[in-house]
Design an enzyme around this catalytic site. Structure first.
Site, PDB file in Angstrom:
ATOM      1  N   ARG A  64       6.220  38.569 -12.350  1.00 48.42           N
ATOM      2  CA  ARG A  64       7.122  37.990 -11.351  1.00 48.42           C
ATOM      3  C   ARG A  64       7.081  38.990 -10.303  1.00 48.42           C
ATOM      4  O   ARG A  64       6.367  39.974 -10.085  1.00 48.42           O
ATOM      5  CB  ARG A  64       8.563  37.778 -11.730  1.00 48.42           C
ATOM      6  CG  ARG A  64       9.179  39.043 -12.738  1.00 48.42           C
ATOM      7  CD  ARG A  64      10.377  39.093 -12.486  1.00 48.42           C
ATOM      8  NE  ARG A  64      11.115  39.528 -11.470  1.00 48.42           N
ATOM      9  CZ  ARG A  64      11.053  40.624 -10.991  1.00 48.42           C
ATOM     10  NH1 ARG A  64      10.221  41.680 -11.617  1.00 48.42           N
ATOM     11  NH2 ARG A  64      11.506  41.029  -9.821  1.00 48.42           N
ATOM     12  N   ALA A  66       7.257  39.182  -5.899  1.00 42.90           N
ATOM     13  CA  ALA A  66       6.122  38.662  -4.567  1.00 42.90           C
ATOM     14  C   ALA A  66       4.959  39.433  -4.544  1.00 42.90           C
ATOM     15  O   ALA A  66       3.871  38.685  -4.921  1.00 42.90           O
ATOM     16  CB  ALA A  66       6.841  38.855  -3.239  1.00 42.90           C
ATOM     17  N   ARG A  98       4.876  28.739  -8.018  1.00 44.64           N
ATOM     18  CA  ARG A  98       6.308  29.137  -7.377  1.00 44.64           C
ATOM     19  C   ARG A  98       6.102  28.797  -6.065  1.00 44.64           C
ATOM     20  O   ARG A  98       5.343  29.653  -5.387  1.00 44.64           O
ATOM     21  CB  ARG A  98       6.820  30.474  -8.021  1.00 44.64           C
ATOM     22  CG  ARG A  98       7.099  30.369  -9.551  1.00 44.64           C
ATOM     23  CD  ARG A  98       7.824  31.845  -9.730  1.00 44.64           C
ATOM     24  NE  ARG A  98       9.232  32.018  -9.531  1.00 44.64           N
ATOM     25  CZ  ARG A  98       9.857  33.172  -9.141  1.00 44.64           C
ATOM     26  NH1 ARG A  98       9.314  34.471  -9.722  1.00 44.64           N
ATOM     27  NH2 ARG A  98      11.224  33.120  -8.911  1.00 44.64           N
ATOM     28  N   ASP A 253      10.663  38.093  -0.605  1.00 41.70           N
ATOM     29  CA  ASP A 253       9.679  37.092  -1.158  1.00 41.70           C
ATOM     30  C   ASP A 253       8.956  36.451  -0.096  1.00 41.70           C
ATOM     31  O   ASP A 253       7.867  36.085  -0.214  1.00 41.70           O
ATOM     32  CB  ASP A 253      10.334  35.904  -1.937  1.00 41.70           C
ATOM     33  CG  ASP A 253      10.583  36.680  -3.282  1.00 41.70           C
ATOM     34  OD1 ASP A 253      11.712  37.330  -3.255  1.00 41.70           O
ATOM     35  OD2 ASP A 253       9.999  36.813  -4.338  1.00 41.70           O
ATOM     36  N   LYS A 264      15.973  37.264  -3.689  1.00 41.87           N
ATOM     37  CA  LYS A 264      16.742  36.813  -4.491  1.00 41.87           C
ATOM     38  C   LYS A 264      17.949  36.420  -4.233  1.00 41.87           C
ATOM     39  O   LYS A 264      18.792  36.997  -3.298  1.00 41.87           O
ATOM     40  CB  LYS A 264      16.646  37.868  -5.775  1.00 41.87           C
ATOM     41  CG  LYS A 264      17.541  37.729  -7.195  1.00 41.87           C
ATOM     42  CD  LYS A 264      16.921  36.142  -7.635  1.00 41.87           C
ATOM     43  CE  LYS A 264      15.486  36.400  -7.816  1.00 41.87           C
ATOM     44  NZ  LYS A 264      14.815  35.153  -8.148  1.00 41.87           N
TER      45      LYS A 264
END
Ligand SMILES: CSC[C@H]1O[C@H](OP(=O)(O)O)[C@H](O)[C@@H]1O
Length: 381
Positions: A64, A66, A98, A253, A264
């Site tokens: 996980r 970016a 994603r 991100d 987030k």
């Protein structure tokens, strides 16, 4: 008030954690991931031999963050190519795993385009696969280098904004070695401040529902030896009110062309608190996270995740993300509907500065971002 609760790491293990590595055992090339859903209790490696396995690891947040998603996506294309799978199909599946972190699609595209170019020049499948792997390794290396430069620019900015050192920094989610080819983005700045003796404390938001702060940032902070304190997300406001936060450092991100920042969920409220309490709100991200093709914050697709990540908590042998519905321990009545956006968007006017490897953008404007990206392209060429 909080000095008694300060947690000082006492673990001198290297802070740079191999979140990802390409390996070539006798049975064939593989992509090895540190399974982040198992941290901090277990350091378990996940071995991916094809793109579908990697797509699953991305969707369950075993890998996980970016920049790391971009690196993983690029390696995933190389893995498909070297193992003789359909590269175009693998690239499409990886890029779509994603939606919010722009780096994922950028990394996939970079390796896929290298593969295509090799074939267009008359190369065979093996040469195409090698070209994709070279591109993935280059992205991995570039991200590690960017992390060092972001840390330098970010620390210089903290020192400029907060003369006298002893910075008390609040961070949200996880932005260290577990999201990067190097030591990360926002966390790398805190790490640099710590190494220079100018970090008094790192406040770590636990970051519900998947607890990247409690599970991952605390894990990295402990390994670094820095003073850190974990808090529930809803305790951040009282820290600001008590004057205990000198700056906020977060990752990103996707940064839209107007300077809107997707990060987030829970980041936007911190930006509002920081503005109200006159505290610098600093975003740290590589230029690969800036997406000039997305005009503004409203144009950023925010990933909506399954409700059970909110209505359940991890159980033994059931990781916090990717647990099948019913796999965890219910914290709400069965059948409870949950709102679970993985990210939120902070408007540029609430962002004090964006720190990249190419330098600092402040104030955050579309013109300044476009100039930064142009400068970055010139350097790359
Ligand atoms: C600096 S990239 C890290 C970034 O990614 C995290 O999201 P996720 O854990 O869902 O991959 C979070 O937004 C972090 O700020």
């Amino acid at each position: 008030m909080a000095d008694q609760q300060a947690q000082s790491g006492d673990d001198n293990r290297p802070t740079e954690i191999p979140a990802i590595r390409w390996d070539e055992p006798p049975e064939g090339p593989v992509l090895v991931l540190l399974d982040q859903t198992r941290l901090p209790a277990e350091e378990v490696e996940l071995v991916c031999t094809d793109a579908p396995a990697l797509v699953g690891a991305i969707r369950t947040l075993a890998v996980r963050g970016a920049p790391l998603l971009g690196i993983a996506g690029a390696y995933g294309v190389a893995l498909a190519a070297v193992r003789g799978f359909d590269v175009e199909e693998a690239a499409a599946a990886l890029a779509g795993a994603r939606p919010t972190a722009v780096n994922l699609a950028v990394g996939v595209r970079r390796a896929r385009d290298a593969y295509r170019a090799a074939l267009a020049q008359g190369g065979n499948q093996e040469q195409g696969a090698e070209a994709a792997l070279v591109a993935a390794r280059a992205l991995h290396r570039e991200d590690a280098e960017a992390s060092v430069r972001m840390a330098g620019h970010g620390l210089a900015l903290l020192d400029e904004l907060l003369p006298g050192g002893g910075h008390r920094v609040l961070t949200h989610c996880n932005s260290g070695s577990l999201v990067s080819g190097g030591e990360g983005t926002a966390f790398a700045v805190a790490l640099a401040a710590h190494r220079e003796g100018r970090l008094r404390r790192l406040w770590v938001d636990e970051t519900r529902p998947l607890l990247q702060g409690a599970r991952l940032t605390a894990y990295e902070a402990a390994r670094s030896g820095m003073a850190y304190t974990l808090l529930t997300d809803n305790a951040a406001g009282s820290l600001f009110a008590a004057g205990e936060v000198d700056a906020v450092l977060v990752g990103a991100d996707r940064i839209a062309a107007d300077g809107s920042v997707a990060n987030k969920v829970g980041t936007y409220p911190l930006a509002v608190l920081a503005r109200y309490h006159h505290v610098p709100f600093i975003v740290v991200a590589p230029v690969t996270t800036v997406d000039l093709d997305t005009a503004d914050g409203a144009s950023i697709e925010v990933e909506q995740r399954a409700g059970y990540e909110v209505t359940e908590i991890a159980a033994p042998q059931v990781p916090v993300a990717g647990a099948e519905a019913g796999g965890g321990i219910p914290v709400a009545p069965l059948g409870t509907q949950a709102y679970n956006p993985a990210f939120d968007v902070t408007p540029p006017e609430l962002v004090t500065a964006i720190v990249t490897e190419e330098g600092v953008v402040s104030p955050v404007t579309a013109e300044a971002l476009a100039e930064l990206c142009d400068r970055s392209r010139q350097v790359t060429i």
